[in-house]
Design an enzyme around this catalytic site. Sequence first.
Site, short mmCIF file in Angstrom:
data_model
loop_
_atom_site.label_atom_id
_atom_site.label_comp_id
_atom_site.label_asym_id
_atom_site.label_seq_id
_atom_site.Cartn_x
_atom_site.Cartn_y
_atom_site.Cartn_z
N GLU A 157 -4.01 -11.95 -0.26
CA GLU A 157 -2.99 -12.11 0.93
C GLU A 157 -3.49 -13.02 1.87
OE1 GLU A 157 -1.91 -8.40 2.42
OE2 GLU A 157 -0.99 -7.75 0.79
N SER A 170 -2.26 1.93 3.95
CA SER A 170 -2.23 0.83 4.54
C SER A 170 -3.19 0.61 5.78
CB SER A 170 -0.54 0.76 4.92
OG SER A 170 -0.70 -0.57 5.75
N HIS A 224 -3.16 -11.68 5.88
CA HIS A 224 -3.56 -10.47 6.03
C HIS A 224 -4.96 -10.41 6.74
CE1 HIS A 224 -3.34 -5.78 6.12
NE2 HIS A 224 -4.69 -6.09 6.11
N ALA A 281 1.05 -1.11 0.08
CA ALA A 281 0.09 0.11 -0.24
C ALA A 281 0.83 1.32 0.13
CB ALA A 281 -0.89 0.02 1.20
ZN LIG Z 1 -0.79 -6.91 6.11
#
Ligand SMILES: [Zn+2]
Length: 322
Positions: free
Chosen positions: A289, A234, A292, A229
């Site tokens: 991801e 982010s 995450h 990001a």
């Molecule tokens: Zn992350």
Amino acid sequence: MKKKFKFKKSVKVFFFVLLVVGICFVAYNVIMNNDKDNNYNEGFGNNQNTDKIDETLLTLGYSEEDISVLKANLSDSEISSLDMYDDNVISFVSNKYFNFNNLERYITYSKNNNYDVDEIITHVNINIDKPFYSEIKTIEDPSNLLVLCNKYNALPSDYEPEDLTEVGSSGIYMRKEAAENMYQMVLAAESAELNVNLVSGYRSYDYQVDLYQRHVRERGQEEADRVSARAGHSEHQTGLAMDLSNDWSLEKYFEDTELFEWLSENDYKYGFILRYPKDKEYLTGYDYEPWHYRYVGVEVATVIHEEDITYEEYVMKYLTTN
Ligand SMILES: [Zn+2]
């Protein structure tokens, strides 16, 4: 003679009836005109306006049936500002998540894609008809636990959560509520004999500046934007995100681990969601991801888990008011 007399009498009756009917007719009209005069500012004026709007809509190409659908779904001011015709307008306005301000974008997006009406409305409401990092809004309430931080919504560069708390004794920090729930989730995973590494939690704006620049240097900007990001965008700056691993690495093969399988079944019970799911890059703006996780609270995480939707879709469906 007798017959003729009778005829004359019936003529008289006829004219008498005609006279009565005539008087009634005149009286009715006088009363109705008075009514119209009295209500001129309200009722009569509106009727005239409605007729004019109907006429405009008919001229644009809408049928009588279309017009009643438009009236059932749009406000008066929206209807009067409708100045275009498109085959899809009727199915758009009937959609639960239709937003009149986005109408032109729905039409343009539908011409360039083969999505169904639900998808068109969802995608445009999420903004993905626009390029990533275009028309960026600064998030007004960054400390909201349900904050949506993505490539269209940026955190203020000076935002740092006030309640950062260490998760266990990991040296990794999250917002207090997220940290407590993460700690419980890790304990539960460990009691299922799984190894959990907390790789990255809260990251400051400045840290993200360096991280993103490093990705750009190593991969070029286009690839960097898929996997990292830009600063302010982010989720790690919210203090609500955590990268998990079983071997300290953050790689796609994490999806084949037992820990990932366990998280897929249990994360929502602790208020976490997989934020960047597989094949949803076009919605979230990020490559898959599996590591995450984002804290949104148990209630919201449960809805997302049950409906199998991204956080962008959740915000569109449940948090956006038109
Ligand atoms: Zn992350």
